[in-house]
Design an enzyme around this catalytic site. Structure first.
Site, short mmCIF file in Angstrom:
data_model
loop_
_atom_site.label_atom_id
_atom_site.label_comp_id
_atom_site.label_asym_id
_atom_site.label_seq_id
_atom_site.Cartn_x
_atom_site.Cartn_y
_atom_site.Cartn_z
N GLU A 111 0.80 -1.22 0.00
CA GLU A 111 0.00 0.00 0.00
C GLU A 111 0.84 1.27 0.00
OE1 GLU A 111 -2.58 -0.57 3.36
OE2 GLU A 111 -4.10 -1.54 2.13
N GLU A 150 6.62 -22.03 7.81
CA GLU A 150 7.14 -21.15 8.85
C GLU A 150 8.21 -21.83 9.70
OE1 GLU A 150 4.46 -21.30 12.78
OE2 GLU A 150 3.45 -20.38 11.09
#
Length: 303
Positions: free
Chosen positions: A91, A122
């Site tokens: 963004e 992960e």
């Protein structure tokens, strides 16, 4: 965590994994009371972030220093944390017209894991990602609810070995790594034990948004509280640029439209021109000399 593939069991000792006594009966109450319980827990998040603001300020200063020296900011995360970090980085380009390589997100499992959970990614160190993409000029920001995610910790350790500065955003103050800055968020047990997409994720979102916005402000990507570095890529945003110029300068909209046209659509150049009275060419040169910082450009023209 128990992996069906290799049977490895890891007990994560973190406040986010504990049971919350305030929501023990959440599955026995009415719908509105379920929502009230969740909302009551969510109301504690801003206070947890407020407690970490001094450390967050230190992280912002490191981010500004990295970019000013020609480096970048790297976000590293897995699961919810990685998705939030990826969203924040994405963004910054349309909001602040930031170069796309200023903030880079490394999400465990890559693009596929952004929309679908990918098992075990992960559990693997993110060191290779950082070794491939980071340098000593950079800042590496790890984001993890437990403070122990191997992908994140491995990336931070590799960053430290490269000479880069490091920040760890964690909802657990007890971490197995000493970063330059630890932003510990005491959000406590979740409404649903271990569901870190709830309070932990909300706190991380607030921290990441505040961090990146503050970095952009310090780099001069705003004027006052206006988005003067934004890219006008559609009709709505083109209208917003005129409104921003009008609000920042007090000039009538037709004058703002003309200034923007004279500046070839560059909002900052039009703004500096209108505020200083300097010709468009001089306004553009002042911005070039000050790396796009509007207030610094105005000071240079005034001097």
């Amino acid at each position: 965590m128990i992996s069906p593939r290799n049977g490895v069991v890891v007990r994560v000792e973190s406040p986010t994994e504990q049971r919350n006594p305030r929501t023990a009966d959440i599955d026995r109450v009415s719908t509105i009371d379920v929502l009230r319980m969740i909302n009551e827990e969510d109301r504690t998040v801003p206070a947890a972030v407020a407690q970490a603001l001094p450390e967050l300020a230190g992280a912002v200063d490191l981010g500004v220093a990295a970019i000013m020296s020609g480096g970048r900011v790297h976000y590293v995360g897995a699961g919810t944390s990685g998705r939030l970090a990826t969203l924040d980085a994405a963004e910054l380009v349309p909001t602040f017209n930031a170069p796309a390589d200023w903030f880079v997100a490394h999400h465990a499992g890559g693009p596929e894991a952004l929309v679908r959970a990918v098992e075990e990614v992960e559990d693997h160190s993110g060191a290779a990602q950082i070794r491939r993409h980071a340098t000593a000029k950079d800042l590496v920001v790890g984001v993890t609810a437990s403070g122990r995610t191997p992908f994140v910790i491995g990336a931070l350790q590799e960053a430290q070995a490269l000479g880069a500065r490091t920040v760890l955003v964690s909802n657990n103050a007890s971490v197995p790594f000493t970063p330059d800055v630890l932003v510990a968020l005491n959000t406590g047990p979740e409404a649903i034990a271990g569901s870190t997409r709830m309070k932990a994720g909300s706190a991380q979102k607030l921290v990441l948004t505040s961090f990146s916005t503050a970095v952009m402000i310090k780099l001069g990507r705003t004027y006052s509280n206006l988005m003067v570095s934004m890219r006008a890529t559609n009709a709505k945003l083109r209208g917003r640029t005129i409104r921003i110029l009008h609000e920042a300068t007090g000039q009538p909209e037709n004058a703002c439209e003309q200034a923007l046209a004279d500046a070839d659509g560059d909002l900052k150049v039009a703004l500096v021109h209108l505020l200083s009275g300097a010709p468009t060419e001089r306004a553009a040169a002042a911005l070039e000399d000050t790396k796009g910082h509007v207030r610094n450009a105005l000071d240079r023209l005034a001097g």
